[in-house]
Scaffold this motif. Structure first.
Motif: not given
Length: 383
Positions: A189, A191, A195, A247, A264, A266-267, A270-271
């Motif tokens: 992941t 993080a 973006n 990202g 992946a 992702t924000s 959020t993570v």
């Protein structure tokens, strides 16, 4: 469980970068809370420096790993572990730290140490790894990390390409055959606290290389190097177009390199809110106090305090913020009910951590006094 009649305030700040860790900010906020109010302390992160500390404060286990920094000097970093899950903080491996790089040093900064840490985690049996990508010194498209994991970058003569990011323009062949096969069993992941894509007018070099020491000429050189490597490496991995994805430009292109490995993006906020079980900790709260060192336009693009405020809003809880500095026009909408910038109370706080703590406590007390929906008993107790 706590008394349901006692008002609960959640203290969920990010760090005041260069001054206080998120834990220190939360403790300072707690000093400003009036008696009779229950507090839940939840230091947060968004993928930048402080991410591992946030996980450790939530009960994860520290593990030290020997690696190298952005300029190949020996370094020891701490990884947060929970079972077979791990959080790796790029800023603590190949971050700027106190360094003020020259343009030459900006080009030499490498992500190799991140690959060394990932390799150690593979040896340990980690299967779920979060790379916290903020705060890096490198603009090398993650090539250093990929080489540490077994990728070979070759020039036209078949010689291996290594060294600084400028050498990436000489890569003609990308050999993926030596990549560690255990990577296919690792869930990665990415993080991201930004973006941006890796290439283009708003790419890694264009947006962030200047703050890492690059001058205008070096920015153009690094931009060309990232674009060239993407054109050669993406076909070798069978993953075209990744360099333009949001990202991909995080951590000087480490986001892109992670995507090549199947990660992946992702924000980061959020993570970490999920990892720290923030939704459960907001239960029964009447107010959330968050904050960071500087609230600006980047904050509104998913930085941790705004993510906290939006989570609170979704559950019907008002959120307020204590920040070191407010760099937004008064007309700019934010997810906060109220914001206090402590440098407007006393600008000396910029160079004084103890004063910063005092002002955070003062500002928090004021915000809670104004915005905590409470009633008072005949004895003066808060309910």
């Amino acid at each position: 469980m706590g008394d349901a009649a006692v008002p609960r305030v959640v203290l969920a700040p990010d760090k005041f970068k260069g001054t206080l860790r998120a834990q220190d900010v939360a403790q300072a906020m707690q000093r400003g809370i009036p008696s009779g109010v229950e507090t839940v302390v939840l230091p947060i992160a968004d993928g930048g420096d402080g991410s591992v500390d946030a996980a450790l404060s939530a009960g994860w286990t520290p593990w030290s790993v020997d690696t190298v920094d952005a300029w190949d000097a020996p370094r020891r970093t701490t990884v947060a572990l929970s079972g077979t899950s791990a959080i790796v903080e790029v800023a603590d491996i190949c971050g700027l730290g106190a360094m003020h790089p020259s343009p030459e040093e900006a080009a030499q900064a490498s992500s190799y140490g991140v690959g060394v840490v990932l390799r150690a985690l593979l040896e340990r049996g980690a299967t779920d790894v979060v790379l916290a990508l903020g705060g890096s010194a490198n603009t090398d498209a993650g090539a250093g990390m990929l080489r540490a994991l077994g990728l070979r970058l070759l020039d036209a003569s078949g010689a291996e390409v290594s060294g600084d990011a400028r050498a990436l323009t000489s890569v003609t062949t990308v050999d993926v055959g030596g990549l560690d096969p255990r990577l296919s069993d690792m869930r990665l992941t990415l993080a991201c606290d930004v973006n941006t894509p890796m290439v283009g007018p708003d790419g890694s070099a264009e947006m962030f290389a200047a703050q890492k020491g690059a001058d205008a000429a070096m920015i153009r050189t690094l931009s060309a190097a990232l674009s060239h490597l993407a054109s050669v490496a993406e076909p070798a991995f069978g993953r075209r177009g990744l360099s333009h994805r949001p990202g991909a430009g995080a951590a000087g292109g480490l986001g892109w390199a992670g995507m090549l490995l199947g990660g992946a993006a992702t924000s980061g906020a959020t993570v970490f809110l999920e990892l720290l079980e923030a939704p459960a900790k907001l239960e029964r709260a009447r107010l959330v106090v968050t904050g960071e060192g500087r609230l600006d336009e980047q904050s509104l693009r998913g930085k941790a305090p705004c993510a906290v405020a939006e989570l609170a809003r979704d559950t019907g809880i008002p959120a307020v913020a204590v920040v070191g500095r407010l760099d937004l026009p008064e007309t700019e909408p934010t997810p906060f009910l109220d914001v206090v910038a402590i440098d407007r109370i006393d600008p000396r706080c910029v160079d004084d951590p103890d004063l910063t703590r005092d002002l955070i406590a003062q500002a928090t007390g004021g915000l809670v006094g104004r915005h905590l929906p409470v009633t008072t008993t005949k004895n003066g107790d808060i309910r």
